[in-house]
Design a protein around this motif. Sequence first.
Motif, PDB file in Angstrom:
ATOM      1  N   ALA A  40      17.478 111.728   1.543  1.00 12.20           N
ATOM      2  CA  ALA A  40      17.733 110.328   1.440  1.00 12.20           C
ATOM      3  C   ALA A  40      16.817 108.678   2.176  1.00 12.20           C
ATOM      4  CB  ALA A  40      19.938 109.961   1.061  1.00 12.20           C
ATOM      5  N   LYS A  41      16.831 109.905   3.206  1.00 14.88           N
ATOM      6  CA  LYS A  41      15.914 108.726   3.477  1.00 14.88           C
ATOM      7  C   LYS A  41      14.835 108.408   4.003  1.00 14.88           C
ATOM      8  CE  LYS A  41      19.742 107.379   7.558  1.00 14.88           C
ATOM      9  NZ  LYS A  41      20.663 107.990   9.049  1.00 14.88           N
ATOM     10  N   PHE A  42      13.832 109.803   3.973  1.00 20.45           N
ATOM     11  CA  PHE A  42      13.362 109.956   4.190  1.00 20.45           C
ATOM     12  C   PHE A  42      12.813 109.229   2.582  1.00 20.45           C
ATOM     13  CE2 PHE A  42       9.369 112.195   2.387  1.00 20.45           C
ATOM     14  CZ  PHE A  42       8.559 112.564   3.999  1.00 20.45           C
ATOM     15  N   TYR A  43      12.947 109.465   1.315  1.00 15.67           N
ATOM     16  CA  TYR A  43      12.173 108.809   0.199  1.00 15.67           C
ATOM     17  C   TYR A  43      12.914 107.820   0.112  1.00 15.67           C
ATOM     18  CZ  TYR A  43      10.599 113.897  -0.968  1.00 15.67           C
ATOM     19  OH  TYR A  43      10.057 115.132  -1.218  1.00 15.67           O
ATOM     20  N   ASN A  44      13.680 107.300   0.338  1.00 14.64           N
ATOM     21  CA  ASN A  44      14.262 105.675   0.547  1.00 14.64           C
ATOM     22  C   ASN A  44      15.315 105.570  -0.445  1.00 14.64           C
ATOM     23  OD1 ASN A  44      14.994 103.003   0.955  1.00 14.64           O
ATOM     24  ND2 ASN A  44      12.983 102.495  -0.132  1.00 14.64           N
ATOM     25  N   CYS A  45      15.789 107.193  -1.008  1.00 13.79           N
ATOM     26  CA  CYS A  45      16.558 106.425  -2.475  1.00 13.79           C
ATOM     27  C   CYS A  45      17.647 106.144  -1.515  1.00 13.79           C
ATOM     28  CB  CYS A  45      17.299 108.220  -2.811  1.00 13.79           C
ATOM     29  SG  CYS A  45      16.369 109.694  -2.668  1.00 13.79           S
ATOM     30  N   LYS A  46      18.168 104.811  -3.093  1.00 18.62           N
ATOM     31  CA  LYS A  46      19.426 104.011  -2.852  1.00 18.62           C
ATOM     32  C   LYS A  46      20.293 104.528  -3.401  1.00 18.62           C
ATOM     33  CE  LYS A  46      17.318 101.075  -0.035  1.00 18.62           C
ATOM     34  NZ  LYS A  46      16.964 101.518   1.780  1.00 18.62           N
ATOM     35  N   LEU A  47      20.023 105.593  -4.600  1.00 12.81           N
ATOM     36  CA  LEU A  47      20.772 105.864  -5.421  1.00 12.81           C
ATOM     37  C   LEU A  47      21.578 107.307  -5.592  1.00 12.81           C
ATOM     38  CD1 LEU A  47      23.086 105.488  -8.236  1.00 12.81           C
ATOM     39  CD2 LEU A  47      20.768 105.343  -9.322  1.00 12.81           C
ATOM     40  N   ALA A  48      22.025 107.761  -5.520  1.00 19.07           N
ATOM     41  CA  ALA A  48      22.586 109.216  -5.954  1.00 19.07           C
ATOM     42  C   ALA A  48      23.557 109.763  -7.206  1.00 19.07           C
ATOM     43  CB  ALA A  48      23.383 109.659  -3.978  1.00 19.07           C
ATOM     44  N   ILE A  49      23.060 110.579  -7.376  1.00 19.95           N
ATOM     45  CA  ILE A  49      23.908 111.215  -8.677  1.00 19.95           C
ATOM     46  C   ILE A  49      24.685 112.928  -9.180  1.00 19.95           C
ATOM     47  CG2 ILE A  49      24.144 112.220 -11.276  1.00 19.95           C
ATOM     48  CD1 ILE A  49      21.426 109.635 -11.303  1.00 19.95           C
ATOM     49  N   LEU A  50      26.041 112.582  -8.488  1.00 19.50           N
ATOM     50  CA  LEU A  50      26.701 113.797  -7.535  1.00 19.50           C
ATOM     51  C   LEU A  50      27.571 113.980  -8.473  1.00 19.50           C
ATOM     52  CD1 LEU A  50      26.720 112.515  -4.076  1.00 19.50           C
ATOM     53  CD2 LEU A  50      24.861 113.188  -5.137  1.00 19.50           C
ATOM     54  N   LYS A  51      27.114 115.837  -9.093  1.00 13.08           N
ATOM     55  CA  LYS A  51      28.842 116.365  -8.973  1.00 13.08           C
ATOM     56  C   LYS A  51      29.812 116.096  -8.791  1.00 13.08           C
ATOM     57  CE  LYS A  51      29.945 119.201 -11.773  1.00 13.08           C
ATOM     58  NZ  LYS A  51      30.852 118.379 -12.557  1.00 13.08           N
ATOM     59  N   GLU A  52      30.836 115.747  -9.851  1.00 12.97           N
ATOM     60  CA  GLU A  52      32.163 114.583  -9.694  1.00 12.97           C
ATOM     61  C   GLU A  52      33.303 115.851  -9.160  1.00 12.97           C
ATOM     62  OE1 GLU A  52      32.430 113.179 -13.623  1.00 12.97           O
ATOM     63  OE2 GLU A  52      31.630 111.317 -13.189  1.00 12.97           O
ATOM     64  N   ARG A  53      34.699 115.405  -8.928  1.00 13.36           N
ATOM     65  CA  ARG A  53      34.806 116.100  -8.189  1.00 13.36           C
ATOM     66  C   ARG A  53      34.854 117.290  -7.527  1.00 13.36           C
ATOM     67  NH1 ARG A  53      35.683 115.500 -13.216  1.00 13.36           N
ATOM     68  NH2 ARG A  53      34.807 117.397 -13.810  1.00 13.36           N
ATOM     69  N   SER A  54      33.519 117.450  -6.686  1.00 14.73           N
ATOM     70  CA  SER A  54      33.321 118.780  -6.207  1.00 14.73           C
ATOM     71  C   SER A  54      33.818 118.478  -4.438  1.00 14.73           C
ATOM     72  CB  SER A  54      31.678 118.823  -5.776  1.00 14.73           C
ATOM     73  OG  SER A  54      31.446 118.908  -4.862  1.00 14.73           O
TER      74      SER A  54
END
Length: 142
Positions: free
Chosen positions: A83-97
């Motif tokens: 996330a830091k390397f690619y400067n990601c400000k948003l993550a779409i993650l699998k729910e309930r995991s």
Amino acid sequence: MNVLISACLLGVNCRYDGKGMFIKRANALKDKYHLVPVCPEIFGGLKIPREPAEIIGDRVITKNGEDVSENYKRGAEEVLKLAKFYNCKLAILKERSPSCGYGKIYDGTFSGKVIDGNGVTAEVLVENGVKVIGESEIETIS
């Protein structure tokens, strides 16, 4: 914009049961964003398939009682590096995991009951300023 996404949501067979879960909206997302697929469980050293795990207290425990908390923490830290390397400000993650769930996770009884809470990776990302959404919220991003 670079966006982290749970690799299983792109159909990668990396879920605990060895399956993926391709979301139809992924094709439209890839046309608008640079998607960075991640699987914290794999990054943390867990195998595919693997025993289901849920958060119990402050630990991540498999259905057969093995404590895999350190694997989940290690995986979360690896995702944070990306996330830091690619400067990601948003993550779409699998729910309930127990790793990727945001807002709602399974309750630790392996009964399918859901409670308020965040998975290990979702929590680390939020603590570091990354906005996290689940796959059912994809329509909310512009």
